[in-house]
Write an enzyme that holds these catalytic residues in place. Structure first.
Site, PDB file in Angstrom:
ATOM      1  N   CYS A  50     -22.234 -15.850 -35.772  1.00  0.00           N
ATOM      2  CA  CYS A  50     -21.765 -17.143 -35.283  1.00  0.00           C
ATOM      3  C   CYS A  50     -22.950 -17.908 -34.825  1.00  0.00           C
ATOM      4  O   CYS A  50     -23.909 -17.200 -34.408  1.00  0.00           O
ATOM      5  CB  CYS A  50     -20.680 -16.942 -34.171  1.00  0.00           C
ATOM      6  SG  CYS A  50     -19.239 -15.881 -34.810  1.00  0.00           S
ATOM      7  N   ARG A  54     -27.631 -17.538 -40.480  1.00  0.00           N
ATOM      8  CA  ARG A  54     -27.280 -16.493 -39.784  1.00  0.00           C
ATOM      9  C   ARG A  54     -25.916 -15.731 -40.334  1.00  0.00           C
ATOM     10  O   ARG A  54     -25.614 -14.596 -39.967  1.00  0.00           O
ATOM     11  CB  ARG A  54     -26.886 -16.878 -38.376  1.00  0.00           C
ATOM     12  CG  ARG A  54     -27.943 -17.491 -37.596  1.00  0.00           C
ATOM     13  CD  ARG A  54     -27.561 -18.349 -36.281  1.00  0.00           C
ATOM     14  NE  ARG A  54     -26.890 -17.651 -35.271  1.00  0.00           N
ATOM     15  CZ  ARG A  54     -27.490 -16.850 -34.334  1.00  0.00           C
ATOM     16  NH1 ARG A  54     -28.729 -17.218 -34.029  1.00  0.00           N
ATOM     17  NH2 ARG A  54     -26.596 -16.159 -33.326  1.00  0.00           N
ATOM     18  N   TRP A 107     -18.242 -16.439 -37.865  1.00  0.00           N
ATOM     19  CA  TRP A 107     -18.495 -15.018 -38.640  1.00  0.00           C
ATOM     20  C   TRP A 107     -17.306 -14.181 -38.129  1.00  0.00           C
ATOM     21  O   TRP A 107     -17.356 -13.778 -37.257  1.00  0.00           O
ATOM     22  CB  TRP A 107     -19.720 -14.482 -38.273  1.00  0.00           C
ATOM     23  CG  TRP A 107     -20.278 -13.407 -39.478  1.00  0.00           C
ATOM     24  CD1 TRP A 107     -20.714 -13.421 -40.697  1.00  0.00           C
ATOM     25  CD2 TRP A 107     -20.124 -12.052 -39.219  1.00  0.00           C
ATOM     26  NE1 TRP A 107     -20.667 -12.234 -41.111  1.00  0.00           N
ATOM     27  CE2 TRP A 107     -20.409 -10.988 -40.391  1.00  0.00           C
ATOM     28  CE3 TRP A 107     -19.783 -11.006 -38.140  1.00  0.00           C
ATOM     29  CZ2 TRP A 107     -20.411  -9.885 -40.284  1.00  0.00           C
ATOM     30  CZ3 TRP A 107     -19.732 -10.015 -38.139  1.00  0.00           C
ATOM     31  CH2 TRP A 107     -19.954  -9.071 -39.383  1.00  0.00           C
ATOM     32  N   ASN A 139     -19.715 -17.569 -29.090  1.00  0.00           N
ATOM     33  CA  ASN A 139     -20.086 -16.617 -29.900  1.00  0.00           C
ATOM     34  C   ASN A 139     -19.985 -15.064 -29.028  1.00  0.00           C
ATOM     35  O   ASN A 139     -20.027 -15.375 -27.729  1.00  0.00           O
ATOM     36  CB  ASN A 139     -21.553 -16.420 -29.942  1.00  0.00           C
ATOM     37  CG  ASN A 139     -22.030 -17.595 -30.983  1.00  0.00           C
ATOM     38  OD1 ASN A 139     -21.129 -18.386 -31.545  1.00  0.00           O
ATOM     39  ND2 ASN A 139     -23.160 -18.104 -30.980  1.00  0.00           N
ATOM     40  N   GLY A 140     -19.943 -13.970 -29.541  1.00  0.00           N
ATOM     41  CA  GLY A 140     -19.657 -12.790 -28.931  1.00  0.00           C
ATOM     42  C   GLY A 140     -18.091 -12.110 -29.006  1.00  0.00           C
ATOM     43  O   GLY A 140     -17.284 -12.729 -29.892  1.00  0.00           O
ATOM     44  N   GLU A 161     -36.229   1.917 -47.510  1.00  0.00           N
ATOM     45  CA  GLU A 161     -36.036   0.350 -47.448  1.00  0.00           C
ATOM     46  C   GLU A 161     -35.942  -0.181 -48.820  1.00  0.00           C
ATOM     47  O   GLU A 161     -35.311  -1.366 -49.011  1.00  0.00           O
ATOM     48  CB  GLU A 161     -37.729  -0.016 -46.747  1.00  0.00           C
ATOM     49  CG  GLU A 161     -37.592  -1.455 -46.745  1.00  0.00           C
ATOM     50  CD  GLU A 161     -36.930  -2.331 -45.933  1.00  0.00           C
ATOM     51  OE1 GLU A 161     -36.084  -1.736 -45.215  1.00  0.00           O
ATOM     52  OE2 GLU A 161     -37.110  -3.387 -46.235  1.00  0.00           O
ATOM     53  N   LYS A 221     -32.831  -2.771 -49.848  1.00  0.00           N
ATOM     54  CA  LYS A 221     -33.166  -4.056 -50.524  1.00  0.00           C
ATOM     55  C   LYS A 221     -32.219  -4.164 -51.508  1.00  0.00           C
ATOM     56  O   LYS A 221     -31.422  -5.275 -51.657  1.00  0.00           O
ATOM     57  CB  LYS A 221     -34.601  -4.425 -50.712  1.00  0.00           C
ATOM     58  CG  LYS A 221     -35.518  -4.557 -49.659  1.00  0.00           C
ATOM     59  CD  LYS A 221     -35.313  -5.895 -48.872  1.00  0.00           C
ATOM     60  CE  LYS A 221     -34.813  -6.079 -47.595  1.00  0.00           C
ATOM     61  NZ  LYS A 221     -35.252  -5.269 -46.485  1.00  0.00           N
ATOM     62  N   GLU A 280     -28.302  -4.617 -50.570  1.00  0.00           N
ATOM     63  CA  GLU A 280     -28.239  -5.953 -49.822  1.00  0.00           C
ATOM     64  C   GLU A 280     -28.517  -7.226 -50.524  1.00  0.00           C
ATOM     65  O   GLU A 280     -27.370  -8.150 -50.482  1.00  0.00           O
ATOM     66  CB  GLU A 280     -28.490  -5.987 -48.350  1.00  0.00           C
ATOM     67  CG  GLU A 280     -30.119  -6.258 -48.459  1.00  0.00           C
ATOM     68  CD  GLU A 280     -30.416  -6.478 -46.911  1.00  0.00           C
ATOM     69  OE1 GLU A 280     -30.002  -7.123 -45.988  1.00  0.00           O
ATOM     70  OE2 GLU A 280     -31.961  -6.354 -46.589  1.00  0.00           O
ATOM     71  N   HIS A 317     -31.945  19.334 -54.462  1.00  0.00           N
ATOM     72  CA  HIS A 317     -30.898  19.662 -53.531  1.00  0.00           C
ATOM     73  C   HIS A 317     -29.572  19.102 -53.902  1.00  0.00           C
ATOM     74  O   HIS A 317     -28.596  19.001 -52.932  1.00  0.00           O
ATOM     75  CB  HIS A 317     -31.352  19.594 -51.990  1.00  0.00           C
ATOM     76  CG  HIS A 317     -32.514  20.511 -51.950  1.00  0.00           C
ATOM     77  ND1 HIS A 317     -32.553  21.832 -51.867  1.00  0.00           N
ATOM     78  CD2 HIS A 317     -33.832  20.184 -51.787  1.00  0.00           C
ATOM     79  CE1 HIS A 317     -33.520  22.517 -51.616  1.00  0.00           C
ATOM     80  NE2 HIS A 317     -34.481  21.473 -51.528  1.00  0.00           N
ATOM     81  N   LYS A 353     -27.820 -12.501 -40.542  1.00  0.00           N
ATOM     82  CA  LYS A 353     -28.923 -12.183 -40.328  1.00  0.00           C
ATOM     83  C   LYS A 353     -29.242 -11.575 -38.980  1.00  0.00           C
ATOM     84  O   LYS A 353     -30.161 -10.850 -38.698  1.00  0.00           O
ATOM     85  CB  LYS A 353     -29.909 -13.729 -40.152  1.00  0.00           C
ATOM     86  CG  LYS A 353     -31.352 -13.674 -40.099  1.00  0.00           C
ATOM     87  CD  LYS A 353     -31.889 -12.843 -41.104  1.00  0.00           C
ATOM     88  CE  LYS A 353     -33.371 -12.432 -40.793  1.00  0.00           C
ATOM     89  NZ  LYS A 353     -34.233 -11.465 -41.644  1.00  0.00           N
TER      90      LYS A 353
HETATM   91  C1  AGP Z   1     -32.895  -6.200 -43.500  1.00  0.00           C
HETATM   92  O1  AGP Z   1     -32.981  -6.720 -44.644  1.00  0.00           O
HETATM   93  C2  AGP Z   1     -31.403  -6.236 -43.037  1.00  0.00           C
HETATM   94  N1  AGP Z   1     -30.890  -7.673 -43.294  1.00  0.00           N
HETATM   95  C3  AGP Z   1     -31.091  -5.748 -41.525  1.00  0.00           C
HETATM   96  O2  AGP Z   1     -30.852  -4.307 -42.111  1.00  0.00           O
HETATM   97  C4  AGP Z   1     -31.919  -5.867 -40.603  1.00  0.00           C
HETATM   98  O3  AGP Z   1     -33.207  -5.129 -40.582  1.00  0.00           O
HETATM   99  C5  AGP Z   1     -30.984  -5.357 -39.322  1.00  0.00           C
HETATM  100  O4  AGP Z   1     -29.726  -5.999 -39.260  1.00  0.00           O
HETATM  101  C6  AGP Z   1     -32.144  -5.482 -38.079  1.00  0.00           C
HETATM  102  O5  AGP Z   1     -31.925  -6.662 -37.620  1.00  0.00           O
HETATM  103  P1  AGP Z   1     -32.991  -6.875 -36.299  1.00  0.00           P
HETATM  104  O6  AGP Z   1     -34.599  -6.506 -36.881  1.00  0.00           O
HETATM  105  O7  AGP Z   1     -32.858  -8.514 -36.344  1.00  0.00           O
HETATM  106  O8  AGP Z   1     -32.881  -6.051 -35.163  1.00  0.00           O
END
Ligand code: AGP
Length: 606
Positions: free
Chosen positions: A2, A27, A70, A96-97, A479, A483, A486, A502, A601
């Site tokens: 949010c 966001r 959100w 927010n929250g 990582e 990517k 997501e 395994h 985000k």
């Molecule tokens: C990364 O591509 C993601 N969008 C997500 O995993 C992100 O790294 C995670 O939410 C942590 O966010 P931050 O670094 O703002 O704490």
């Protein structure tokens, strides 16, 4: 997650609020709404554009509050969108929250005859404030009294039709900052909506409440007025735009050479073969005696932490544990807290689980450090000390430059801890040189991005993939898979190359390609054998390897080259082809690259 925007001044608030909502879109959100003094409220499910299209011409006033929601409590519908109101429809609240005790409060209000229009916890808060306001107090006092009755977290902005020249804002656990211009005040969840208007800001701290009017801004805690420091933001509005790129994700990948330079700037001492981290100066002597580091973070920040473990253990010998913050916060803390530190990694500095893990570690008497990109964010302020990434605003939901700058900071910390212990000066000097050469090497990789795009085209229709790596490349495998999940909506799994036998080897067939992180490092031969095992079972392989490895072309179906460097720093290079590969696959598939579905985000709820 949010987002809140507020404006009070002499101009028409509506376009300012809408521009602010657009700046907050990155966001993640699923509905939006605004309240403008004298005009009332407008809300819509869906995008900010949908809300914009619904705004009539005469919807103008000199103050207002707006929100992107959100969904947490109740689906993303118009009735659940903010602002929410009290029973007499006098006050309007954006929030927010999470109000954790909202169900009991709501039940008690229903018993008292209150009816609710939405499923949200925010409406409960609005009605609580309304009840207090109904007792004849001013808005700020009604808010103060109501907030005492809730458990949970909030950043909120409240306006009343009875006091149209006032916005009351409060914060506990969710970020909120006030922008100060010559003739106006702004309110926002982060700096992006404020930057086009002013760079002078005040950060509200937990438990603080602010009263904004067209010509004054007051901050108080309970009923005591505070004198707050005005800070000047480093970022400008232009930095946060796409600068000619089709997507923020590509823009942010292309910025990586500059980002590495910025993260390293003034922090390498080539003579002493160490790093100079001013943010850690006050705790340097404690760091010289620590016996254990726990690194925590979520998502990419957690994987950066895994890379950091390898770097710190390799150069300093200090044992490192890496824990996902959402698990760490529920685990029993063991070991000697006095000689342990918690190192929290977070681009946004607002991730709820990471923040909570810090608070718990503090309660256990641990020194807490942050590696954070957003200056003045909650994690930056709540940790005892820390290092800023200086990566600039990261707008795309997928972390790219942010992830790399996290590894660079971890490398600097590893170098410092190493030199405080047994790492020799000559070795430290060599490492400092390797680090300083990385920007140029990244530029070489980026110069070949069209080749990555070509390879990506060939794999754009794949449904499943594996990413494998060993030793320093192990975190990169995870990582890379994250990517692909997501951004490209592709089911991808990260695995330690040695784990293939395994279980995952059973998945191998021609439609399940493997991305093998195969630079010519100290474990090259081992990973190469794993690749051969995959090929022998009919699996396709895309190898990411170092220049000069001609054999890779015979071994793999497709090869993406990176320059050579010290093997410990290779993750900074090998992850870039994976970021680009993901970007181009998502582009081929026509996906919303910068704002993937269901994601936000900044993850400010647990
Ligand atoms: C990364 O591509 C993601 N969008 C997500 O995993 C992100 O790294 C995670 O939410 C942590 O966010 P931050 O670094 O703002 O704490």
């Amino acid at each position: 997650m949010c987002g809140i925007v507020g404006y009070i001044g002499k101009k028409n608030a509506t376009p300012i609020l809408m521009q602010g909502l657009r700046a907050l879109e990155y966001r993640g959100y699923d509905s939006a709404g605004l309240y403008v003094a004298g005009k009332g409220v407008l809300k819509r499910a869906g995008k900010v554009d949908v809300l914009a299209a619904a705004i009539p011409k005469e919807f103008s006033g000199n103050a207002g509050i707006a929100h992107t929601r959100w969904a947490t409590h109740g689906p993303p519908t118009e009735k659940n969108a903010h602002p929410h109101t009290d029973t007499s429809r006098t006050i309007w609240v954006v929030h927010n929250g999470i109000v954790e005790n909202y169900a009991e409060l709501r039940e008690a209000m229903i018993q008292r005859g209150t009816t609710f229009e939405s499923d949200t916890d925010t409406e409960v808060l609005a009605k609580l404030i309304g009840e207090e306001y109904g007792m004849g107090v001013v808005l700020e006092d009604a808010v103060t009294r109501a907030l005492k009755k809730i458990n949970g977290t909030y950043a909120l902005a409240v306006m009343s039709e009875r006091e149209p020249d006032k916005i009351v804002a409060a914060r506990l656990g969710s970020p909120l900052l006030i922008g100060i211009a010559n003739d106006a005040y702004f309110l926002a969840s982060d700096a992006t909506p404020i930057l086009p208007h002013t760079r002078r800001v005040i950060y509200l701290d937990d438990g603080e409440l602010s009263i904004l009017s067209p010509n004054a801004c007051m901050v108080r805690r309970e009923f005591e007025t505070l004198s707050k420091k005005i800070e000047v933001l480093e970022w400008d509005a232009e930095t946060a735009k796409k600068q000619g790129h089709e997507h923020f994700m590509l823009k942010e990948i292309m910025e990586i050479p500059e980002v590495i330079k910025n993260t390293l700037r003034g922090r390498l001492d080539f003579n002493e073969g160490t790093s100079v981290l001013s943010g850690l100066q006050n705790v340097a002597s404690r760091l010289a005696n620590i016996q254990r580091i726990i690194i925590t973070g979520c998502g990419s920040a957690y994987y950066a932490g895994l890379a950091g473990k390898n770097l710190i253990e390799e150069f300093s010998g200090v044992p490192v544990e890496v824990e996902i913050a959402s698990e760490l916060r529920y685990r029993r803390f063991t070991g000697d807290s006095k000689h342990s530190i918690l190192l929290a990694v977070s681009q946004s500095g607002e991730t709820a689980d990471t923040l909570e893990a810090i608070r718990i570690a503090k309660r256990h008497g641990m020194l807490t450090l942050g590696i954070v990109n957003v200056v003045g964010s909650s994690i930056a302020r709540e940790t005892d000390a820390g290092v800023y990434n200086h990566a600039g605003p990261e707008i795309s939901v997928a972390s790219t430059k942010g992830f790399i700058s996290q590894i660079i900071v971890l490398a600097l910390i590893a170098l410092m801890l190493g030199r405080q212990r047994s790492l020799q000066k000559a070795k430290g000097r060599g490492l400092a040189r390797f680090l300083s050469e990385l920007p140029e090497k990244v530029s070489e990789i980026l110069g070949r991005k069209d080749m990555v795009a070509e390879v990506a085209k060939r794999y754009a229709s794949m449904q499943n993939a594996l990413c494998i790596g060993r030793k320093f490349q192990y975190p990169v495998a995870f990582e890379g898979a994250l990517k692909l999940k997501e951004v490209a909506y592709l089911h991808a799994e990260g695995y330690g190359a040695g784990e293939m036998k395994h279980g995952p080897l059973a998945l191998i067939e021609s439609s399940v390609p493997t991305i093998a992180l195969l630079p010519m490092d100290s474990v090259y031969e081992k990973t190469r054998s794993n690749v051969e095992e995959i090929r022998a079972r009919g699996g396709k392989v895309i190898a990411v390897t170092t220049e000069g490895n001609e054999a890779a072309a015979r071994l793999a179906d497709d090869v993406l080259f990176v320059p050579t460097t010290h093997e410990a720093f290779l993750p900074v290079l090998t992850v870039i082809p994976l970021q680009l590969f993901t970007y181009y696959i998502a582009k081929e598939r026509g996906l919303p690259i910068d704002k993937p579905r269901n994601l936000a985000k900044s993850v400010t709820v647990e």
